[in-house]
Design a protein around this motif. Structure first.
Motif, PDB file in Angstrom:
ATOM      1  N   ARG A   1      -5.957  -6.319 -15.959  1.00  0.00           N
ATOM      2  CA  ARG A   1      -4.813  -5.562 -16.484  1.00  0.00           C
ATOM      3  C   ARG A   1      -4.075  -4.847 -15.362  1.00  0.00           C
ATOM      4  O   ARG A   1      -2.838  -4.838 -15.321  1.00  0.00           O
ATOM      5  CB  ARG A   1      -5.291  -4.533 -17.508  1.00  0.00           C
ATOM      6  CG  ARG A   1      -5.661  -5.116 -18.856  1.00  0.00           C
ATOM      7  CD  ARG A   1      -6.322  -4.062 -19.721  1.00  0.00           C
ATOM      8  NE  ARG A   1      -5.442  -2.953 -20.017  1.00  0.00           N
ATOM      9  CZ  ARG A   1      -5.859  -1.694 -20.229  1.00  0.00           C
ATOM     10  NH1 ARG A   1      -7.164  -1.403 -20.140  1.00  0.00           N
ATOM     11  NH2 ARG A   1      -4.998  -0.748 -20.525  1.00  0.00           N
ATOM     12  N   ALA A   2      -4.830  -4.254 -14.452  1.00  0.00           N
ATOM     13  CA  ALA A   2      -4.196  -3.558 -13.330  1.00  0.00           C
ATOM     14  C   ALA A   2      -3.387  -4.528 -12.483  1.00  0.00           C
ATOM     15  O   ALA A   2      -2.269  -4.215 -12.048  1.00  0.00           O
ATOM     16  CB  ALA A   2      -5.256  -2.861 -12.482  1.00  0.00           C
ATOM     17  N   ALA A   3      -3.933  -5.712 -12.228  1.00  0.00           N
ATOM     18  CA  ALA A   3      -3.223  -6.710 -11.423  1.00  0.00           C
ATOM     19  C   ALA A   3      -1.884  -7.076 -12.058  1.00  0.00           C
ATOM     20  O   ALA A   3      -0.878  -7.266 -11.362  1.00  0.00           O
ATOM     21  CB  ALA A   3      -4.091  -7.955 -11.254  1.00  0.00           C
ATOM     22  N   GLU A   4      -1.875  -7.187 -13.386  1.00  0.00           N
ATOM     23  CA  GLU A   4      -0.617  -7.499 -14.073  1.00  0.00           C
ATOM     24  C   GLU A   4       0.393  -6.375 -13.887  1.00  0.00           C
ATOM     25  O   GLU A   4       1.593  -6.621 -13.668  1.00  0.00           O
ATOM     26  CB  GLU A   4      -0.885  -7.736 -15.563  1.00  0.00           C
ATOM     27  CG  GLU A   4       0.316  -8.223 -16.348  1.00  0.00           C
ATOM     28  CD  GLU A   4       0.756  -9.637 -15.970  1.00  0.00           C
ATOM     29  OE1 GLU A   4       1.855 -10.028 -16.398  1.00  0.00           O
ATOM     30  OE2 GLU A   4       0.018 -10.343 -15.251  1.00  0.00           O
ATOM     31  N   TRP A   5      -0.066  -5.146 -13.932  1.00  0.00           N
ATOM     32  CA  TRP A   5       0.837  -4.020 -13.736  1.00  0.00           C
ATOM     33  C   TRP A   5       1.310  -3.911 -12.286  1.00  0.00           C
ATOM     34  O   TRP A   5       2.441  -3.500 -12.031  1.00  0.00           O
ATOM     35  CB  TRP A   5       0.192  -2.722 -14.210  1.00  0.00           C
ATOM     36  CG  TRP A   5       0.402  -2.538 -15.689  1.00  0.00           C
ATOM     37  CD1 TRP A   5      -0.484  -2.751 -16.702  1.00  0.00           C
ATOM     38  CD2 TRP A   5       1.627  -2.146 -16.314  1.00  0.00           C
ATOM     39  NE1 TRP A   5       0.090  -2.517 -17.912  1.00  0.00           N
ATOM     40  CE2 TRP A   5       1.397  -2.133 -17.715  1.00  0.00           C
ATOM     41  CE3 TRP A   5       2.894  -1.801 -15.833  1.00  0.00           C
ATOM     42  CZ2 TRP A   5       2.392  -1.790 -18.623  1.00  0.00           C
ATOM     43  CZ3 TRP A   5       3.885  -1.457 -16.746  1.00  0.00           C
ATOM     44  CH2 TRP A   5       3.634  -1.452 -18.108  1.00  0.00           C
ATOM     45  N   PHE A   6       0.463  -4.283 -11.339  1.00  0.00           N
ATOM     46  CA  PHE A   6       0.922  -4.297  -9.943  1.00  0.00           C
ATOM     47  C   PHE A   6       2.123  -5.238  -9.794  1.00  0.00           C
ATOM     48  O   PHE A   6       3.086  -4.944  -9.080  1.00  0.00           O
ATOM     49  CB  PHE A   6      -0.194  -4.745  -8.998  1.00  0.00           C
ATOM     50  CG  PHE A   6      -1.392  -3.835  -8.961  1.00  0.00           C
ATOM     51  CD1 PHE A   6      -1.300  -2.505  -9.342  1.00  0.00           C
ATOM     52  CD2 PHE A   6      -2.635  -4.314  -8.532  1.00  0.00           C
ATOM     53  CE1 PHE A   6      -2.406  -1.666  -9.309  1.00  0.00           C
ATOM     54  CE2 PHE A   6      -3.737  -3.494  -8.491  1.00  0.00           C
ATOM     55  CZ  PHE A   6      -3.631  -2.167  -8.880  1.00  0.00           C
ATOM     56  N   ARG A   7       2.062  -6.385 -10.472  1.00  0.00           N
ATOM     57  CA  ARG A   7       3.197  -7.315 -10.432  1.00  0.00           C
ATOM     58  C   ARG A   7       4.441  -6.698 -11.057  1.00  0.00           C
ATOM     59  O   ARG A   7       5.544  -6.805 -10.530  1.00  0.00           O
ATOM     60  CB  ARG A   7       2.818  -8.625 -11.145  1.00  0.00           C
ATOM     61  CG  ARG A   7       1.815  -9.478 -10.375  1.00  0.00           C
ATOM     62  CD  ARG A   7       1.612 -10.834 -11.024  1.00  0.00           C
ATOM     63  NE  ARG A   7       0.697 -10.775 -12.154  1.00  0.00           N
ATOM     64  CZ  ARG A   7      -0.629 -10.899 -12.059  1.00  0.00           C
ATOM     65  NH1 ARG A   7      -1.200 -11.088 -10.878  1.00  0.00           N
ATOM     66  NH2 ARG A   7      -1.394 -10.855 -13.138  1.00  0.00           N
ATOM     67  N   ARG A   8       4.252  -6.040 -12.187  1.00  0.00           N
ATOM     68  CA  ARG A   8       5.387  -5.414 -12.868  1.00  0.00           C
ATOM     69  C   ARG A   8       6.001  -4.287 -12.039  1.00  0.00           C
ATOM     70  O   ARG A   8       7.206  -4.009 -12.166  1.00  0.00           O
ATOM     71  CB  ARG A   8       4.921  -4.864 -14.218  1.00  0.00           C
ATOM     72  CG  ARG A   8       4.569  -5.939 -15.233  1.00  0.00           C
ATOM     73  CD  ARG A   8       3.808  -5.362 -16.416  1.00  0.00           C
ATOM     74  NE  ARG A   8       3.548  -6.390 -17.428  1.00  0.00           N
ATOM     75  CZ  ARG A   8       2.607  -6.284 -18.352  1.00  0.00           C
ATOM     76  NH1 ARG A   8       1.831  -5.206 -18.394  1.00  0.00           N
ATOM     77  NH2 ARG A   8       2.439  -7.252 -19.233  1.00  0.00           N
ATOM     78  N   GLU A   9       5.184  -3.646 -11.232  1.00  0.00           N
ATOM     79  CA  GLU A   9       5.653  -2.493 -10.457  1.00  0.00           C
ATOM     80  C   GLU A   9       6.212  -2.877  -9.087  1.00  0.00           C
ATOM     81  O   GLU A   9       6.572  -1.997  -8.299  1.00  0.00           O
ATOM     82  CB  GLU A   9       4.498  -1.491 -10.291  1.00  0.00           C
ATOM     83  CG  GLU A   9       4.097  -0.844 -11.607  1.00  0.00           C
ATOM     84  CD  GLU A   9       2.755  -0.131 -11.560  1.00  0.00           C
ATOM     85  OE1 GLU A   9       2.449   0.594 -12.512  1.00  0.00           O
ATOM     86  OE2 GLU A   9       2.006  -0.319 -10.573  1.00  0.00           O
TER      87      GLU A   9
END
Length: 362
Positions: free
Chosen positions: A226-234
Motif C-alpha cells: 500500500r505504501a509503495a502505491e502511495w509513493f507512486r501517487r505522491e
C-alpha cells in the motif's frame, strides 16, 4: 573563502566518512555494476532492487521492504496509512522528531495526520510518557537513535516496555531508523531484535551507509505494498532507482561490518574528551557512534574557531553549529565514521587540544 573551499583544503577531517567526488563515486559504481552485471530497474522492477529490498527486510526480521526516494516521503506516508487502519489521525511524536523539526510541517500542510508532542525534548521516551496520553492513538513514531539529542537511546528494558504498551493499546509503532545501523552497536543486539515489535521501520540508504540518497520502508507485506502505491501517487515513481540502490548496495555490507569499530572508536574519543571539561559531551556515555559537543562560546564564535583552525592547521573539526540553550553557548554534532576511525590517536588528541585552546581564548 566558503565552507566548502575550507573543507577541501583540510588534510585532517574528524566527522563522517571520507567524501568521494562525483567522479570517484560514479567510477566505483560503474565498476561494481560491471562486476555484478547490473541492469537498470524499470519503475522499481528489477533483480538488483528487489533482492536488496528483501535483504533489508530480512535483516530487520520483517516481511517486505520497498525503496522510497526519501525518508521524508516514506515516514509521513506510513504514518498516515497506519492512522487510517486504526481510525485515529493522532500520532505521538517526540519533540525532537525529524518530522517536527526538519520537515517543514509537511504532515500538517498535506493533511497526513495530527501530531501530538509528548515527552521531554532532552531525554528519550519512556513508556510512562506514552501511558500519560489519554487519547486514542493511531500511531507512535520513535527515532532510534535520537539524533537531535546526541544519539541517545532509551534503555533496552524501556524500549521493550514501549513496544508492549503499543501492542496493548493497538497503536501502530513506527521506527524512524535513519541511523538504526549505528544504534545496533550501542545496544549490542542484532538489528532484527531491535526491530522486533515495530509495525514499520524506515532506514536510510545514505546517512551511515554513504549512498547517494534514498530510503527503505519495511513492514508487513500488505502494508508495504500500500505504501509503495502511495509513493507512486505522491511523485516518487522514479523510472530508474538503480543509481541509489547501487550506491548503497556496493558498500552496504562493509559499512554495517564497520559499525562496531566506529562505536569502539567513539568510546575511545569519550576518554580523550574527559581531559577537557570545558567541552560538554551529550550523552554522558556513548549510545551510538555520534555525540554532541556543548561549547562555552556562541554559535558564531564556534564557527569562527572552526574556520580559523581549518585555515591555519588544515583540520576540519565539525560541520554545522547550533545555538545552545544558554547565552554564549553552542552545540555541534560529531559523527564518528570512517574519517576519525582512520586517524592516528595523537592527531585526534592534537585536534581536540586545538579546539580546547581556542575555546579558552589561547
Amino acid at each position: 573563502m566558503t565552507d566548502a573551499e575550507l573543507f577541501q583544503q583540510c588534510h585532517t577531517v574528524l566527522p563522517g566518512h571520507r567524501a568521494r567526488t562525483p567522479a570517484q563515486m560514479f567510477a566505483a559504481m560503474a565498476a561494481w555494476c560491471e562486476d555484478n552485471r547490473v541492469a537498470h530497474d524499470v519503475y522499481g522492477n528489477g533483480a538488483l532492487i528487489e533482492a536488496f529490498e528483501q535483504k533489508i527486510a530480512d535483516l530487520l526480521g520483517l516481511e517486505a521492504a520497498v525503496f522510497c526516494i526519501s525518508g521524508t516521503m516514506a515516514q509521513v506516508t506510513a504514518l498516515r496509512l497506519a492512522c487510517e487502519d486504526r481510525a485515529s489521525r493522532l500520532v505521538a511524536l517526540h519533540p525532537t522528531s525529524h518530522i517536527i523539526v526538519h520537515e517543514k510541517s509537511n504532515y500538517q500542510l498535506l493533511g497526513h495526520f495530527h501530531a501530538l508532542q509528548t515527552g521531554d525534548r532532552h531525554r528519550p521516551w519512556s513508556s510512562a510518557d506514552l501511558r500519560a496520553i489519554p487519547d486514542r492513538l493511531g500511531a507512535v513514531a520513535m527515532e532510534i537513535p535520537m539524533r537531535d539529542i546526541g544519539g541517545q537511546n532509551p534503555p533496552w528494558e524501556e524500549l521493550e516496555a514501549i513496544k508492549a504498551h503499543c501492542r496493548t493499546r493497538n497503536a501502530h509503532l513506527h521506527m524512524d531508523g535513519a541511523r538504526l545501523w549505528e544504534a545496533a552497536a550501542g545496544y549490542q543486539r542484532p538489528l532484527r531484535e531491535i526491530a522486533a515489535g515495530f509495525d514499520s521501520v524506515y532506514v536510510s540508504l545514505y546517512k551511515g551507509i554513504g549512498g547517494l540518497g534514498g530510503a527503505m520502508l519495511a513492514g508487513r507485506r500488505a502494508f508495504v505494498e500500500r505504501a509503495a502505491e502511495w509513493f507512486r501517487r505522491e511523485g516518487g515513481n522514479v523510472i530508474h532507482r538503480s543509481p541509489y540502490v547501487v550506491a548503497a548496495a556496493m558498500q552496504f555490507d562493509a559499512r554495517l561490518a564497520a559499525m562496531p569499530h566506529y562505536f569502539r572508536r567513539t568510546e575511545w574519543l569519550y576518554g580523550v574528551l574527559r581531559d577537557y571539561p570545558a567541552i560538554g559531551v551529550n550523552p554522558a556515555r556513548p549510545q551510538a557512534n555520534m555525540l554532541h559537543l556543548h561549547l562555552p562560546v556562541a554559535r558564531e564564535r564556534a564557527l569562527a574557531i572552526r574556520d580559523r583552525i581549518a585555515h591555519e592547521h588544515q583540520i576540519w573539526l565539525f560541520g554545522r553549529a547550533a545555538h545552545g540553550a544558554l547565552p554564549e553557548s553552542s552545540v555541534v554534532e560529531l559523527y564518528v565514521g570512517e574519517n576519525l576511525a582512520a586517524l592516528p590517536d595523537q592527531r585526534v588528541r592534537d585536534s581536540v587540544e586545538l579546539l580546547a585552546r581556542a575555546l579558552a581564548g589561547r
